[in-house]
Scaffold this active site. Sequence first.
Site, short mmCIF file in Angstrom:
data_model
loop_
_atom_site.label_atom_id
_atom_site.label_comp_id
_atom_site.label_asym_id
_atom_site.label_seq_id
_atom_site.Cartn_x
_atom_site.Cartn_y
_atom_site.Cartn_z
N LYS A 1 1.05 -1.23 -0.03
CA LYS A 1 -0.04 -0.14 -0.05
C LYS A 1 0.95 1.22 0.07
CE LYS A 1 -4.23 1.08 2.35
NZ LYS A 1 -4.90 1.30 3.69
C1 E4P Z 1 -8.17 1.46 4.20
O1 E4P Z 1 -7.45 1.03 3.33
C2 E4P Z 1 -8.01 2.75 4.64
O2 E4P Z 1 -6.90 3.10 5.25
C3 E4P Z 1 -9.10 2.82 5.76
O3 E4P Z 1 -10.33 2.82 5.33
C4 E4P Z 1 -9.35 4.23 6.24
O4 E4P Z 1 -10.38 4.66 7.23
P1 E4P Z 1 -10.41 5.95 8.29
O5 E4P Z 1 -10.85 7.10 7.22
O6 E4P Z 1 -11.85 5.48 8.96
O7 E4P Z 1 -9.32 5.79 8.95
#
Ligand code: E4P
Length: 216
Positions: free
Chosen positions: A87
């Site tokens: 990622k």
């Molecule tokens: C996943 O890939 C993201 O990092 C995550 O969904 C972010 O979520 P949040 O906005 O609730 O922190």
Amino acid sequence: MKFFIDTANLAHIREANELGILDGVTTNPSLMAKEGIKGEENILKHYADICDIVDGDVSAEVLSTDFSSMIEEGKKLAAIHKNIVVKVPMTKDGIKAIKWFTDNGIRTNCTLIFSAGQAILAAKAGAAYVSPFIGRIDDSSWDGIQLIEQISNIYAIQGYKTEILAASIRNALHIVRSAEAGADICTCPLDSILGLLKHPLTDIGLAKFIEDAKKM
Ligand code: E4P
């Protein structure tokens, strides 16, 4: 639409996996920190533990922000398991890193996507997944679902193979609307997945069936 769970909590991952509908996992540094995972060795082991539970892609985020360090970190993450997807944040160095990983057979998830332009760039660089953060967009008085629709239309017109991974999901309705808007995957906290089960008429109907079953 595929279902990923958005957590680093092993108990939640196991519970979602036992439902039989789980296709993968996403994590981020905030979710890892929430579980108290510290230090390179523990981080790598935690990802390996997640891969042992779920038979599907597991997004592991790089912590560095410059191109060379992202490459070194991403190579180590990708070596943990064949299902690890590196990622990478949507930055200039991040795009360069995504292109490098693509050219070297390492799949990536481009994270922190808040506009269609960013999604186009990530697709051009060859990201396997692009992660628009719909909950955070809603939080700032814009429409996160509208972004999913826009990216979905652009990718269809342009023939991009990058999959749209709706992230930052806050509730069950976000999941339903992401499916309508053309998301390929929705990554959700366990509560939002379980929220899909709920309807008061189901509870009332089942109570009546159980009561009537006693008369049979
Ligand atoms: C996943 O890939 C993201 O990092 C995550 O969904 C972010 O979520 P949040 O906005 O609730 O922190």
